[in-house]
Design a protein around this motif. Structure first.
Motif, short mmCIF file in Angstrom:
data_model
loop_
_atom_site.label_atom_id
_atom_site.label_comp_id
_atom_site.label_asym_id
_atom_site.label_seq_id
_atom_site.Cartn_x
_atom_site.Cartn_y
_atom_site.Cartn_z
N THR A 91 0.70 -1.18 0.02
CA THR A 91 -0.15 -0.14 0.07
C THR A 91 1.01 1.40 -0.10
OG1 THR A 91 -0.05 -0.02 2.52
CG2 THR A 91 -1.95 -1.10 1.18
N ASP A 92 2.02 0.88 0.44
CA ASP A 92 2.86 2.29 0.53
C ASP A 92 3.74 2.49 -0.88
OD1 ASP A 92 4.76 4.19 0.85
OD2 ASP A 92 5.73 3.21 2.72
N ILE A 93 3.29 3.24 -1.84
CA ILE A 93 3.62 3.32 -3.46
C ILE A 93 4.17 4.91 -3.40
CG2 ILE A 93 3.27 3.38 -5.73
CD1 ILE A 93 0.90 1.21 -4.95
N VAL A 94 5.51 4.95 -3.84
CA VAL A 94 6.15 6.23 -4.07
C VAL A 94 6.21 6.53 -5.52
CG1 VAL A 94 7.93 8.06 -3.58
CG2 VAL A 94 7.14 6.39 -1.83
N ALA A 95 5.70 7.33 -6.24
CA ALA A 95 6.06 7.49 -7.86
C ALA A 95 6.58 8.73 -7.94
CB ALA A 95 4.80 7.11 -8.31
N ALA A 96 7.73 8.80 -8.74
CA ALA A 96 8.27 10.11 -8.86
C ALA A 96 8.65 10.29 -10.31
CB ALA A 96 9.75 10.47 -8.08
N ALA A 97 8.26 11.35 -11.09
CA ALA A 97 8.58 11.61 -12.62
C ALA A 97 9.66 12.57 -12.38
CB ALA A 97 7.29 12.23 -13.22
N THR A 98 10.41 12.33 -13.90
CA THR A 98 11.67 13.42 -14.06
C THR A 98 11.62 14.38 -15.19
OG1 THR A 98 12.71 11.46 -15.01
CG2 THR A 98 13.17 11.86 -12.78
N SER A 99 12.54 14.37 -16.06
CA SER A 99 12.57 15.28 -16.92
C SER A 99 11.43 15.25 -18.21
CB SER A 99 13.92 15.03 -17.65
OG SER A 99 14.05 15.80 -18.91
N ALA A 100 10.95 14.38 -18.63
CA ALA A 100 9.95 14.40 -19.72
C ALA A 100 8.79 14.92 -19.16
CB ALA A 100 9.78 12.89 -20.04
N VAL A 101 8.22 14.38 -18.09
CA VAL A 101 6.91 14.96 -17.37
C VAL A 101 7.29 16.25 -17.02
CG1 VAL A 101 5.16 14.78 -15.81
CG2 VAL A 101 6.31 12.61 -16.75
N ARG A 102 8.35 16.51 -16.27
CA ARG A 102 8.77 18.14 -15.82
C ARG A 102 8.54 19.09 -17.09
NH1 ARG A 102 13.31 16.88 -13.07
NH2 ARG A 102 14.74 17.41 -15.01
N ASP A 103 9.10 18.64 -18.21
CA ASP A 103 9.15 19.82 -19.33
C ASP A 103 7.89 19.70 -20.13
OD1 ASP A 103 11.59 19.91 -18.38
OD2 ASP A 103 12.92 18.80 -19.98
N ALA A 104 7.10 18.64 -20.22
CA ALA A 104 6.02 18.71 -21.03
C ALA A 104 4.76 19.65 -20.79
CB ALA A 104 5.45 17.11 -20.95
N ALA A 105 4.41 20.23 -21.70
CA ALA A 105 3.41 21.30 -21.65
C ALA A 105 2.03 20.53 -21.17
CB ALA A 105 3.18 21.98 -22.95
N ASN A 106 1.84 19.48 -21.65
CA ASN A 106 0.58 18.74 -20.99
C ASN A 106 0.95 17.61 -20.12
OD1 ASN A 106 2.25 17.08 -22.35
ND2 ASN A 106 0.78 16.06 -23.56
N GLN A 107 1.69 18.33 -19.11
CA GLN A 107 2.10 17.54 -17.87
C GLN A 107 0.89 17.35 -16.90
OE1 GLN A 107 3.68 19.31 -13.61
NE2 GLN A 107 5.03 19.40 -15.14
N ALA A 108 -0.10 18.33 -16.77
CA ALA A 108 -1.10 18.10 -15.89
C ALA A 108 -2.26 17.01 -16.43
CB ALA A 108 -1.94 19.59 -15.87
N GLU A 109 -2.51 17.12 -17.74
CA GLU A 109 -3.12 16.18 -18.30
C GLU A 109 -2.79 14.58 -18.41
OE1 GLU A 109 -4.67 14.40 -22.90
OE2 GLU A 109 -3.47 16.28 -22.56
N PHE A 110 -1.35 14.51 -18.24
CA PHE A 110 -0.79 12.91 -18.07
C PHE A 110 -0.91 12.79 -16.43
CE2 PHE A 110 2.97 10.86 -16.54
CZ PHE A 110 2.84 9.79 -17.13
#
Length: 524
Positions: A91-110
């Motif tokens: 139940t303890d899940i840690v998810a972290a995104a790096t460069s691609a999501v950070r730089d994407a204009a459609n980050q919020a949608e993703f």
């Protein structure tokens, strides 16, 4: 925190109630999930791992957005990862995104799609945070005191300067392996002009940190990231390296450049045939390797230490060492040894007592002989071997010395070099019997290491025999040496006939190591 041995005594209840955390690296090239089983501040182990090549960064440079196919695949993978965690009741899940999501204009949608369709909330790391977690992982798994950490992902390159184990400068560049391949190396093999253009592009970015990204005396360069690790594996295979362990492998700059030169003339299909090449990295392998090559050239670092840990482990250490800032072990090597000792349920009292006797014997021999092969460095290796010599019993008593050797050599000891790892493993292999030999590991050892091994093993084996009854009866040993004769007096609280008898059976290893016939007797 793994600070002292007193802090590492666990109750049976603690050992039987470990925690589990799943950490997901939503990377620009691949998504990787690792499951870590741990007891906070005491021990941990990666107990599962899943990796999927997603190429989330594909096309981002041209459009500024994550493509619809890439997002669809990414969401499917995150749904799969959620099912994986549910099946293991994590139940303890840690998810972290790096460069691609950070730089994407459609980050919020993703991010919204991932949360709605998989139930996993993804944290987007800033450039500074991504560099920080990579630095934490490097510091907790190597002996980096001063130097640099470079972390090459699919979308970005992080460069961190470390002084006295603290991060003092950090920067992120859009120089990831996938981006460099898509932007500059559309053909394979690439033309000379394309190679030069990519190199010049990388240098322009590195020029902005020329004031502090320069090798200095005593500095080390630690490299992280999937493409970098794969490049390190290629160098290992190219050189016929005798160990399969990648973490801690030292890549010489000249060897790295030869490997890069070899790839420059190959098609993607031909690259897949290179020993050690991961098939799904063959297309981006050259682009990533060229970035690393330029970092080595620009910083003038003669070599690089490959680190198999990264942002995922950095995120874990923040949890494991909660309350520490930054989240660093006080002593990486001690923490590494004790972590392995606990994982394989070592016998703490016996291990401590053998270590005390062996180190006392080592110190006395070193003082009496002024042996140049018996320094603080060898003493530390002896301590590690003492603490780990019996972990093979977790598999079976019979041949437990061989099991200990296998576990140490194949599990690795973060913070120790491959040479040191080999010496520790070999000392445990011969702690019961046999003439110490470097054997198949001689290729990672140095001149006189056969003699070092013999001296370390002699101290360990005699100490092991002196505690043959495992009752801690021998409280002290005193050594006297004159010419070719040595006398070891045993001091104990009660009868130690078994200890003296057992040690006498192995007096020959002392003579072989130190050139003196050994007599053992009960002291006053």
């Amino acid at each position: 925190m793994l600070k002292s041995l007193d802090h590492l005594r666990l109750t049976p209840e603690s050992l039987n109630n470990p925690k589990k955390v799943a950490i997901i690296d939503v990377g620009s090239n691949s998504f990787r999930l690792i499951v870590i089983t741990y007891q906070p501040h005491h021990y941990f182990k990666v107990t599962d791992e899943v990796r999927e090549n997603v190429r989330l960064v594909h096309g981002l440079g041209a459009t500024g957005k994550l493509s619809a196919p890439a997002m669809d695949h990414a969401v499917e993978v995150m749904q799969l990862y959620r099912s994986f965690c549910d099946s293991q009741k994590i139940t303890d899940i840690v998810a972290a995104a790096t460069s691609a999501v950070r730089d994407a204009a459609n980050q919020a949608e993703f991010l919204r799609r991932v949360e709605d369709e998989s139930g996993i909330t993804v944290r987007v790391l800033s450039e500074a945070e991504e560099a920080y977690y990579g630095y934490v992982a490097a510091e907790n798994s190597t002996i980096l005191e001063n130097g640099f950490v470079i972390d090459l992902g699919g979308g970005s390159l992080e460069v961190t300067r470390v002084e006295n184990r603290r991060s003092v400068r950090a920067v992120s560049f859009p120089l990831g392996a996938v981006r460099m391949t898509e932007d500059w190396l559309p053909n394979a093999p690439p033309g000379k002009e394309a190679l030069n253009t990519l190199r010049n592009h990388v240098r322009k970015h590195l020029d902005t940190i020329s004031a502090w990204f320069k090798h200095e005396k005593g500095f080390r360069l630690v490299g992280q990231g999937g493409s970098l690790r794969n490049a390190g594996r290629l160098v290992q295979k190219m050189k016929g390296y005798p160990l399969d362990e990648l973490h801690g492998y030292i890549v010489q700059r000249d060897d790295f450049q030869r490997m890069v030169k070899k790839m420059e003339s190959l098609t993607i299909s031909e690259r897949r045939g290179i020993p050690g090449m991961k098939a799904d990295r063959a297309d981006i392998a050259l682009g990533g390797a060229l970035v690393v090559d330029e970092c080595l050239r620009f910083s003038d670092s003669p070599q690089m230490i490959v680190c198999s840990q990264g942002v995922r482990e950095g995120l874990f250490y923040e949890r494991f060492l909660e309350g520490e800032s930054p989240s660093l072990f006080e002593n990486v090597r001690q923490a590494s040894v004790m972590n392995m000792a606990h994982l394989y349920a070592f016998q703490a009292e016996h291990g401590d007592h053998v270590a005390a006797l062996a180190l006392s014997l080592f110190d006395q021999v070193a003082r009496l002989t002024e042996d140049p092969l018996m320094t603080a460095a060898e003493r530390e290796l002896l301590w590690a071997a003492c603490m780990l010599h019996d972990i093979g019993m977790n598999i079976d008593y019979n041949d437990h010395h061989r099991h200990s050797y296998y576990l140490i050599l194949n599990s690795g000891l973060p913070g120790y070099s491959h040479r040191e790892l080999a010496l520790i493993a070999l000392a445990t292999l011969y702690h019961r019997k046999g003439k110490p030999s470097t054997g198949e590991l001689s290729g990672v050892l140095e001149t006189d290491d056969d003699r070092r091994l013999l001296k370390i093993t002699a101290c360990l084996r005699l100490a092991e025999q002196l505690d043959r009854s495992r009752d801690g009866a021998v409280r002290e040993v005193k050594l006297r040496m004159r010419n070719d004769a040595a006398h070891l007096d045993i001091y104990a609280n009660h009868d130690v006939a078994v200890s003296v008898w057992a040690a006498e059976q192995h007096a020959d290893v002392f003579e072989a190591a130190f050139g003196s016939h050994l007599e053992i007797r009960r002291g006053g």
